[in-house]
Scaffold this active site. Sequence first.
Site, PDB file in Angstrom:
ATOM      1  CD  GLU A  93      -2.659  -0.687   2.720  1.00 18.06           C
ATOM      2  OE1 GLU A  93      -3.383  -1.579   3.095  1.00 18.06           O
ATOM      3  OE2 GLU A  93      -2.524   0.392   3.324  1.00 18.06           O
ATOM      4  CB  CYS A 111       2.464   7.731   3.409  1.00 22.97           C
ATOM      5  SG  CYS A 111       2.748   6.570   4.745  1.00 22.97           S
ATOM      6  CB  CYS A 118       5.059  -4.802   9.809  1.00 26.23           C
ATOM      7  SG  CYS A 118       6.229  -4.007  10.921  1.00 26.23           S
ATOM      8  CB  CYS A 122       2.291  -1.517  16.477  1.00 19.87           C
ATOM      9  SG  CYS A 122       4.049  -1.167  16.306  1.00 19.87           S
ATOM     10  CB  CYS A 125      -0.365  -1.268  13.195  1.00 19.93           C
ATOM     11  SG  CYS A 125       0.242  -1.385  11.517  1.00 19.93           S
ATOM     12  CB  CYS A 342      -0.287   1.748   8.280  1.00 16.48           C
ATOM     13  SG  CYS A 342       0.899   0.442   8.150  1.00 16.48           S
TER      14      CYS A 342
HETATM   15  S1  SF4 Z   1       2.876   0.601  13.092  1.00 18.78           S
HETATM   16 FE1  SF4 Z   1       2.477  -1.233  11.867  1.00 18.78          FE
HETATM   17  S2  SF4 Z   1       3.866  -1.079  10.121  1.00 18.78           S
HETATM   18 FE2  SF4 Z   1       4.612   0.366  11.680  1.00 18.78          FE
HETATM   19  S3  SF4 Z   1       6.100  -0.812  12.867  1.00 18.78           S
HETATM   20 FE3  SF4 Z   1       4.140  -1.055  13.941  1.00 18.78          FE
HETATM   21  S4  SF4 Z   1       3.259  -2.953  13.079  1.00 18.78           S
HETATM   22 FE4  SF4 Z   1       4.908  -2.285  11.699  1.00 18.78          FE
END
Ligand code: SF4
Length: 356
Positions: A93, A111, A118, A122, A125, A342
Amino acid sequence: MEKKNLKGLTKEELYSFFEEIGEKSFRGLQMTKHMYQRGISDFDEMTDFGKKLRDKLKNIAYIEDIKTLRHLISSQKDTEKFLFGLSDGNCLESVIMSYEDHIGPSRLTACISTQVGCLMGCSFCATGKSGFIRNLTAGEIADQIIQMQKIIAPSERRIANVVMMGMGEPMLNYDNVMKAVDIINCAEGIAIGMRHIAISTCGIIPGIKKLAQEGIQVKLAVSLHSPFDEIRSKIMPINKKYPLPELMKALKEYQEITGRRITFEYAMIDGVNDDLKSAEELARILEGFTALINLIPLNNVTEYGKKRSTDEKIEKFKSFMENKGIRTTIRKERGTDINAACGQLRKKVLEEEKNE
Ligand code: SF4
């Protein structure tokens, strides 16, 4: 002989490539302009190369573009989201956002993503929820800007700023990210100034240390989200590996070496990190830093189960930080109708495909 993908080679690498195939090295500069400035990927369109050279290139090389799968424009028309397909069937994306400024026409900020998925997990996210698949190549990182610029070209708008804040943790794909920065910055290529490129990390200390030694003027943004170790570890599991005191120490060293301001990203989560105690501690740990705090009203990720802080609380937090002499901004919420946060669009499309 296996054909070589030229997309992702820097200008210097293109010089060497042409020398290695027995051609004049200045062809590397022409190729840089074709691929990165004009977005051309068909050798036949490179008419300043004679037919013989074009045929030779077709036999030994190719230029791989990422493919636009979706292009969504928000109802406010200030945010556009792109879903790109990669040659191995994965997708990523990217987003462009426009900001009206005193110059007149919109300046655009792109962006972009640095990984497919990932590892960082987090809690708020959508990308973190879908796991890690692979690193993007330098070509795939830079190509996001080229393809988005091509799509919006008829509107005469230009991408002027780049933030590596999309899917993935840039510091865990360090070498490809640095190579992509070189390509994005190259004056004969995409030509975006170093000061207009930002790398955002969730706090990978070895990456921050390496970046400090690069001697380049890219911006550094750090996702902080809480000044307390215990809370930060719940929001961002990486905090267990790189706890706040160590992270702040590394950032201090970074600032001493580079002299550059650091942006601290802070997602405002109702009842988690938006109270006075958090504000006080945040001001304390940022003492002595040249810092910008960017407060981000939490995006709604269904599984997370937390809400964004109220506007009133966000404003109060901002005033508190500003009274402490720390510049603080509130990120405008945008593109919620096109899953602009994201990883949300990719996740939605992957779910749709699963249900088909
Ligand atoms: S916010 Fe999402 S993309 Fe960014 S480091 Fe944390 S898990 Fe990874």
